[in-house]
Motif scaffolding. Sequence first.
Motif, PDB file in Angstrom:
ATOM      1  N   VAL A  87      30.070  37.116  35.834  1.00  0.00           N
ATOM      2  CA  VAL A  87      31.071  36.530  36.727  1.00  0.00           C
ATOM      3  C   VAL A  87      30.423  36.077  38.030  1.00  0.00           C
ATOM      4  O   VAL A  87      30.620  34.947  38.496  1.00  0.00           O
ATOM      5  CB  VAL A  87      32.199  37.541  37.025  1.00  0.00           C
ATOM      6  N   ARG A 103      29.653  32.433  39.615  1.00  0.00           N
ATOM      7  CA  ARG A 103      30.356  32.173  40.887  1.00  0.00           C
ATOM      8  C   ARG A 103      29.401  31.655  41.947  1.00  0.00           C
ATOM      9  O   ARG A 103      29.619  30.610  42.550  1.00  0.00           O
ATOM     10  CB  ARG A 103      31.040  33.447  41.370  1.00  0.00           C
ATOM     11  N   SER A 137      38.374  35.986  39.061  1.00  0.00           N
ATOM     12  CA  SER A 137      37.445  37.044  38.629  1.00  0.00           C
ATOM     13  C   SER A 137      38.029  37.858  37.490  1.00  0.00           C
ATOM     14  O   SER A 137      37.368  38.093  36.460  1.00  0.00           O
ATOM     15  CB  SER A 137      37.111  37.969  39.810  1.00  0.00           C
ATOM     16  N   SER A 167      30.369  41.944  35.008  1.00  0.00           N
ATOM     17  CA  SER A 167      30.369  41.724  36.456  1.00  0.00           C
ATOM     18  C   SER A 167      29.242  40.784  36.868  1.00  0.00           C
ATOM     19  O   SER A 167      29.427  39.881  37.696  1.00  0.00           O
ATOM     20  CB  SER A 167      30.213  43.063  37.191  1.00  0.00           C
ATOM     21  N   LEU A 174      36.739  29.793  40.759  1.00  0.00           N
ATOM     22  CA  LEU A 174      36.082  30.893  41.459  1.00  0.00           C
ATOM     23  C   LEU A 174      34.936  30.392  42.334  1.00  0.00           C
ATOM     24  O   LEU A 174      34.728  30.892  43.445  1.00  0.00           O
ATOM     25  CB  LEU A 174      35.556  31.910  40.439  1.00  0.00           C
ATOM     26  N   VAL A 216      34.244  43.262  42.655  1.00  0.00           N
ATOM     27  CA  VAL A 216      34.454  43.082  41.218  1.00  0.00           C
ATOM     28  C   VAL A 216      34.584  44.447  40.526  1.00  0.00           C
ATOM     29  O   VAL A 216      35.427  44.631  39.642  1.00  0.00           O
ATOM     30  CB  VAL A 216      33.309  42.262  40.591  1.00  0.00           C
TER      31      VAL A 216
END
Length: 295
Positions: free
Chosen positions: A37, A41, A24, A34, A221, A85
Amino acid sequence: MNRIKGILYAAVSSATFGLAPFFSISLLAIGYSSFEVLTYRWGVATVVLLVFAFLTKCDFHIGYKDFKTIFGLSLLRALTSFSLVIAYQNIASGVASIIHFMYPLAVAVTMAVFFREKKSIVTFAAIVLSLVGASLLSSGNIEYNGGNRMMGLIAACISVFSYAGYIIGIRKTRAVEVNSTVLTCYVMGLGALFFLLGGLFYDEGVRLETNVITWLYIGGLALPATAISNITLVKAVKLAGPTLTSLLGALEPLTAVLVGVFVFKELFTTYSALGIILVVISVSLVLFQQKRTYT
Protein backbone atom coordinates in the motif's frame (compact mmCIF):
# COMPACT_ATOMS: atom_id res chain seq x y z
CA MET A 1 -1.19 37.67 3.42
CA ASN A 2 1.32 34.84 3.80
CA ARG A 3 -0.44 33.66 6.96
CA ILE A 4 -3.79 33.58 5.13
CA LYS A 5 -2.23 31.53 2.33
CA GLY A 6 -0.74 29.22 4.94
CA ILE A 7 -4.15 28.70 6.56
CA LEU A 8 -5.70 27.84 3.19
CA TYR A 9 -2.90 25.40 2.39
CA ALA A 10 -3.36 23.77 5.83
CA ALA A 11 -7.10 23.34 5.22
CA VAL A 12 -6.52 21.68 1.85
CA SER A 13 -3.82 19.46 3.30
CA SER A 14 -5.94 18.20 6.20
CA ALA A 15 -9.09 17.64 4.09
CA THR A 16 -7.31 15.64 1.38
CA PHE A 17 -5.24 13.65 3.89
CA GLY A 18 -8.51 12.63 5.55
CA LEU A 19 -9.26 10.51 2.48
CA ALA A 20 -6.24 8.28 3.13
CA PRO A 21 -8.09 5.76 5.38
CA PHE A 22 -10.69 5.05 2.68
CA PHE A 23 -8.17 4.25 -0.05
CA SER A 24 -5.74 2.48 2.32
CA ILE A 25 -8.39 0.19 3.81
CA SER A 26 -9.80 -0.52 0.33
CA LEU A 27 -6.38 -1.76 -0.81
CA LEU A 28 -5.83 -3.75 2.39
CA ALA A 29 -9.24 -5.36 1.91
CA ILE A 30 -8.24 -6.80 -1.48
CA GLY A 31 -5.12 -8.39 -0.04
CA TYR A 32 -2.44 -5.71 -0.20
CA SER A 33 0.18 -5.72 2.54
CA SER A 34 1.09 -2.56 4.45
CA PHE A 35 4.35 -2.27 2.52
CA GLU A 36 2.58 -2.66 -0.83
CA VAL A 37 0.00 0.00 0.00
CA LEU A 38 2.68 2.47 1.04
CA THR A 39 5.11 1.65 -1.78
CA TYR A 40 2.45 2.45 -4.37
CA ARG A 41 1.20 5.45 -2.39
CA TRP A 42 4.56 7.14 -2.07
CA GLY A 43 5.99 5.86 -5.35
CA VAL A 44 3.17 7.09 -7.60
CA ALA A 45 2.97 10.39 -5.72
CA THR A 46 6.71 10.89 -6.21
CA VAL A 47 6.44 10.33 -9.97
CA VAL A 48 3.59 12.83 -10.24
CA LEU A 49 5.48 15.46 -8.26
CA LEU A 50 8.64 14.86 -10.26
CA VAL A 51 6.70 15.66 -13.44
CA PHE A 52 5.32 18.80 -11.81
CA ALA A 53 8.80 19.77 -10.61
CA PHE A 54 10.22 19.25 -14.11
CA LEU A 55 7.52 21.44 -15.66
CA THR A 56 8.14 24.19 -13.12
CA LYS A 57 11.92 23.84 -13.57
CA CYS A 58 12.73 23.07 -9.93
CA ASP A 59 16.37 22.70 -8.97
CA PHE A 60 16.96 19.38 -7.18
CA HIS A 61 20.56 20.10 -6.28
CA ILE A 62 21.05 20.04 -2.51
CA GLY A 63 24.10 19.86 -0.27
CA TYR A 64 25.12 16.93 1.90
CA LYS A 65 23.90 18.60 5.11
CA ASP A 66 20.53 19.30 3.50
CA PHE A 67 20.27 15.69 2.39
CA LYS A 68 20.97 14.42 5.92
CA THR A 69 18.21 16.65 7.25
CA ILE A 70 15.76 15.55 4.57
CA PHE A 71 16.67 11.90 5.16
CA GLY A 72 15.76 12.29 8.83
CA LEU A 73 12.49 13.99 7.95
CA SER A 74 11.64 11.23 5.48
CA LEU A 75 12.11 8.63 8.23
CA LEU A 76 9.66 10.49 10.46
CA ARG A 77 7.12 10.89 7.65
CA ALA A 78 7.44 7.25 6.61
CA LEU A 79 7.00 6.12 10.22
CA THR A 80 3.81 8.19 10.42
CA SER A 81 2.28 6.51 7.37
CA PHE A 82 3.36 3.03 8.38
CA SER A 83 2.04 3.35 11.94
CA LEU A 84 -1.29 4.68 10.66
CA VAL A 85 -1.73 1.76 8.27
CA ILE A 86 -1.03 -0.63 11.15
CA ALA A 87 -3.64 1.26 13.18
CA TYR A 88 -6.19 0.99 10.35
CA GLN A 89 -5.66 -2.77 10.28
CA ASN A 90 -6.44 -3.17 13.96
CA ILE A 91 -8.88 -0.46 15.09
CA ALA A 92 -11.62 1.65 13.52
CA SER A 93 -10.15 4.14 11.07
CA GLY A 94 -12.15 6.98 12.62
CA VAL A 95 -10.68 6.27 16.06
CA ALA A 96 -7.16 6.01 14.65
CA SER A 97 -7.57 9.31 12.81
CA ILE A 98 -8.93 11.16 15.85
CA ILE A 99 -6.03 9.90 17.99
CA HIS A 100 -3.63 10.96 15.24
CA PHE A 101 -5.27 14.39 15.30
CA MET A 102 -3.73 14.96 18.74
CA TYR A 103 -0.38 15.67 17.05
CA PRO A 104 -1.02 19.45 17.36
CA LEU A 105 -0.73 19.07 21.11
CA ALA A 106 2.56 17.23 20.68
CA VAL A 107 3.74 20.07 18.44
CA ALA A 108 2.63 22.73 20.94
CA VAL A 109 4.31 20.98 23.88
CA THR A 110 7.53 20.38 21.95
CA MET A 111 7.66 23.99 20.75
CA ALA A 112 7.13 25.19 24.33
CA VAL A 113 9.70 22.89 25.91
CA PHE A 114 12.47 22.96 23.32
CA PHE A 115 11.89 26.18 21.37
CA ARG A 116 10.71 28.43 24.21
CA GLU A 117 7.24 29.16 22.90
CA LYS A 118 5.01 30.53 25.64
CA LYS A 119 3.84 27.93 28.16
CA SER A 120 0.40 28.22 29.75
CA ILE A 121 -2.23 26.45 31.80
CA VAL A 122 -4.34 26.28 28.64
CA THR A 123 -1.95 23.81 27.02
CA PHE A 124 -1.93 21.65 30.16
CA ALA A 125 -5.75 21.67 30.29
CA ALA A 126 -5.90 20.78 26.59
CA ILE A 127 -3.63 17.78 27.14
CA VAL A 128 -5.84 16.51 29.97
CA LEU A 129 -8.99 16.92 27.87
CA SER A 130 -7.40 15.16 24.90
CA LEU A 131 -6.33 12.21 27.04
CA VAL A 132 -9.85 11.87 28.46
CA GLY A 133 -11.24 12.10 24.93
CA ALA A 134 -8.83 9.45 23.68
CA SER A 135 -9.83 7.17 26.57
CA LEU A 136 -13.49 7.49 25.62
CA LEU A 137 -12.69 6.82 21.97
CA SER A 138 -10.72 3.69 22.83
CA SER A 139 -13.51 2.26 25.01
CA GLY A 140 -16.03 -0.19 23.63
CA ASN A 141 -15.67 -2.33 20.54
CA ILE A 142 -13.20 -0.45 18.35
CA GLU A 143 -11.35 -3.41 16.83
CA TYR A 144 -11.37 -3.62 13.04
CA ASN A 145 -12.04 -7.12 11.67
CA GLY A 146 -10.89 -8.74 14.91
CA GLY A 147 -7.68 -6.74 15.07
CA ASN A 148 -5.47 -6.20 18.10
CA ARG A 149 -6.78 -3.18 20.03
CA MET A 150 -3.54 -2.50 21.90
CA MET A 151 -1.41 -2.70 18.77
CA GLY A 152 -3.77 -0.35 16.96
CA LEU A 153 -3.76 2.21 19.78
CA ILE A 154 0.03 2.11 20.15
CA ALA A 155 0.48 2.53 16.39
CA ALA A 156 -1.90 5.51 16.36
CA CYS A 157 0.02 7.10 19.25
CA ILE A 158 3.34 6.61 17.45
CA SER A 159 1.91 8.49 14.47
CA VAL A 160 1.15 11.44 16.77
CA PHE A 161 4.77 11.96 17.78
CA SER A 162 6.41 11.09 14.45
CA TYR A 163 4.16 13.50 12.57
CA ALA A 164 4.75 16.23 15.15
CA GLY A 165 8.49 15.73 14.72
CA TYR A 166 8.14 15.98 10.95
CA ILE A 167 6.16 19.22 11.10
CA ILE A 168 8.56 20.85 13.55
CA GLY A 169 11.55 19.61 11.56
CA ILE A 170 10.34 21.33 8.40
CA ARG A 171 10.29 24.71 10.11
CA LYS A 172 13.19 24.41 12.53
CA THR A 173 15.88 22.79 10.36
CA ARG A 174 17.70 23.51 7.10
CA ALA A 175 14.66 22.06 5.30
CA VAL A 176 12.85 25.39 5.61
CA GLU A 177 15.16 26.79 2.92
CA VAL A 178 14.47 23.96 0.45
CA ASN A 179 11.83 24.45 -2.25
CA SER A 180 8.53 22.89 -1.11
CA THR A 181 8.10 20.69 -4.19
CA VAL A 182 11.72 19.54 -4.08
CA LEU A 183 11.53 18.77 -0.36
CA THR A 184 8.29 16.79 -0.78
CA CYS A 185 9.73 14.83 -3.72
CA TYR A 186 12.79 13.83 -1.71
CA VAL A 187 10.73 12.89 1.35
CA MET A 188 8.25 10.80 -0.62
CA GLY A 189 10.86 9.27 -2.89
CA LEU A 190 12.95 8.11 0.07
CA GLY A 191 9.78 6.88 1.77
CA ALA A 192 8.85 4.81 -1.29
CA LEU A 193 12.33 3.29 -1.23
CA PHE A 194 12.00 2.43 2.47
CA PHE A 195 8.67 0.70 1.91
CA LEU A 196 9.85 -1.14 -1.20
CA LEU A 197 12.83 -2.52 0.72
CA GLY A 198 10.52 -3.44 3.58
CA GLY A 199 8.26 -5.34 1.20
CA LEU A 200 11.21 -7.19 -0.31
CA PHE A 201 12.89 -8.15 2.96
CA TYR A 202 10.00 -8.55 5.40
CA ASP A 203 7.11 -9.54 3.15
CA GLU A 204 6.46 -11.38 -0.11
CA GLY A 205 7.54 -8.45 -2.22
CA VAL A 206 5.48 -5.83 -4.06
CA ARG A 207 3.14 -7.02 -6.81
CA LEU A 208 2.96 -5.41 -10.24
CA GLU A 209 -0.64 -4.23 -10.44
CA THR A 210 -2.63 -4.44 -13.68
CA ASN A 211 -6.24 -4.19 -12.46
CA VAL A 212 -7.92 -0.91 -13.44
CA ILE A 213 -10.15 -0.67 -10.36
CA THR A 214 -7.19 -1.23 -8.06
CA TRP A 215 -5.29 1.51 -9.87
CA LEU A 216 -8.18 3.87 -9.14
CA TYR A 217 -7.68 3.18 -5.44
CA ILE A 218 -3.93 3.67 -5.82
CA GLY A 219 -4.46 6.90 -7.72
CA GLY A 220 -6.83 8.24 -5.08
CA LEU A 221 -4.37 7.40 -2.33
CA ALA A 222 -1.31 8.71 -4.19
CA LEU A 223 -2.72 11.96 -5.60
CA PRO A 224 -5.21 13.81 -3.36
CA ALA A 225 -4.39 11.92 -0.15
CA THR A 226 -0.60 12.08 -0.60
CA ALA A 227 0.84 14.36 -3.29
CA ILE A 228 -1.58 17.25 -2.80
CA SER A 229 -1.81 16.89 0.98
CA ASN A 230 1.97 16.77 1.45
CA ILE A 231 2.91 19.65 -0.83
CA THR A 232 0.24 21.87 0.73
CA LEU A 233 1.40 20.78 4.19
CA VAL A 234 4.97 21.91 3.51
CA LYS A 235 3.75 25.24 2.12
CA ALA A 236 1.44 25.72 5.13
CA VAL A 237 4.21 25.04 7.65
CA LYS A 238 6.54 27.49 5.93
CA LEU A 239 3.92 30.24 5.68
CA ALA A 240 1.84 29.78 8.84
CA GLY A 241 4.25 27.95 11.15
CA PRO A 242 4.14 24.42 12.60
CA THR A 243 1.79 25.07 15.51
CA LEU A 244 -0.91 26.90 13.56
CA THR A 245 -0.70 24.41 10.69
CA SER A 246 -1.21 21.53 13.10
CA LEU A 247 -4.15 23.16 14.82
CA LEU A 248 -5.94 23.80 11.53
CA GLY A 249 -5.93 20.09 10.72
CA ALA A 250 -9.44 19.40 12.06
CA LEU A 251 -10.83 18.54 8.63
CA GLU A 252 -8.58 15.47 8.48
CA PRO A 253 -10.12 13.41 11.32
CA LEU A 254 -13.64 14.66 10.59
CA THR A 255 -13.34 13.42 7.00
CA ALA A 256 -11.95 10.10 8.21
CA VAL A 257 -14.73 9.63 10.79
CA LEU A 258 -17.43 10.28 8.19
CA VAL A 259 -15.82 7.82 5.79
CA GLY A 260 -15.51 5.21 8.55
CA VAL A 261 -19.14 5.52 9.65
CA PHE A 262 -20.85 5.80 6.27
CA VAL A 263 -18.57 3.68 4.09
CA PHE A 264 -17.10 1.05 6.41
CA LYS A 265 -20.07 0.99 8.83
CA GLU A 266 -17.86 1.58 11.84
CA LEU A 267 -19.58 1.79 15.21
CA PHE A 268 -20.34 5.32 16.37
CA THR A 269 -21.55 5.60 19.96
CA THR A 270 -22.25 8.32 22.51
CA TYR A 271 -18.78 7.72 23.94
CA SER A 272 -17.32 8.14 20.45
CA ALA A 273 -19.09 11.45 19.97
CA LEU A 274 -18.06 12.70 23.44
CA GLY A 275 -14.46 11.63 22.84
CA ILE A 276 -14.34 13.47 19.51
CA ILE A 277 -15.83 16.59 21.10
CA LEU A 278 -13.24 16.58 23.90
CA VAL A 279 -10.34 16.13 21.47
CA VAL A 280 -11.63 18.93 19.22
CA ILE A 281 -12.15 21.20 22.25
CA SER A 282 -8.63 20.49 23.50
CA VAL A 283 -7.13 21.41 20.15
CA SER A 284 -9.38 24.47 19.89
CA LEU A 285 -8.15 25.71 23.26
CA VAL A 286 -4.58 25.70 22.02
CA LEU A 287 -5.73 27.27 18.75
CA PHE A 288 -7.28 30.23 20.56
CA GLN A 289 -4.16 30.58 22.68
CA GLN A 290 -1.94 30.62 19.58
CA LYS A 291 -4.25 33.13 17.89
CA ARG A 292 -3.73 35.55 20.77
CA THR A 293 0.02 34.93 20.58
CA TYR A 294 0.19 35.73 16.87
CA THR A 295 -2.04 38.84 17.06
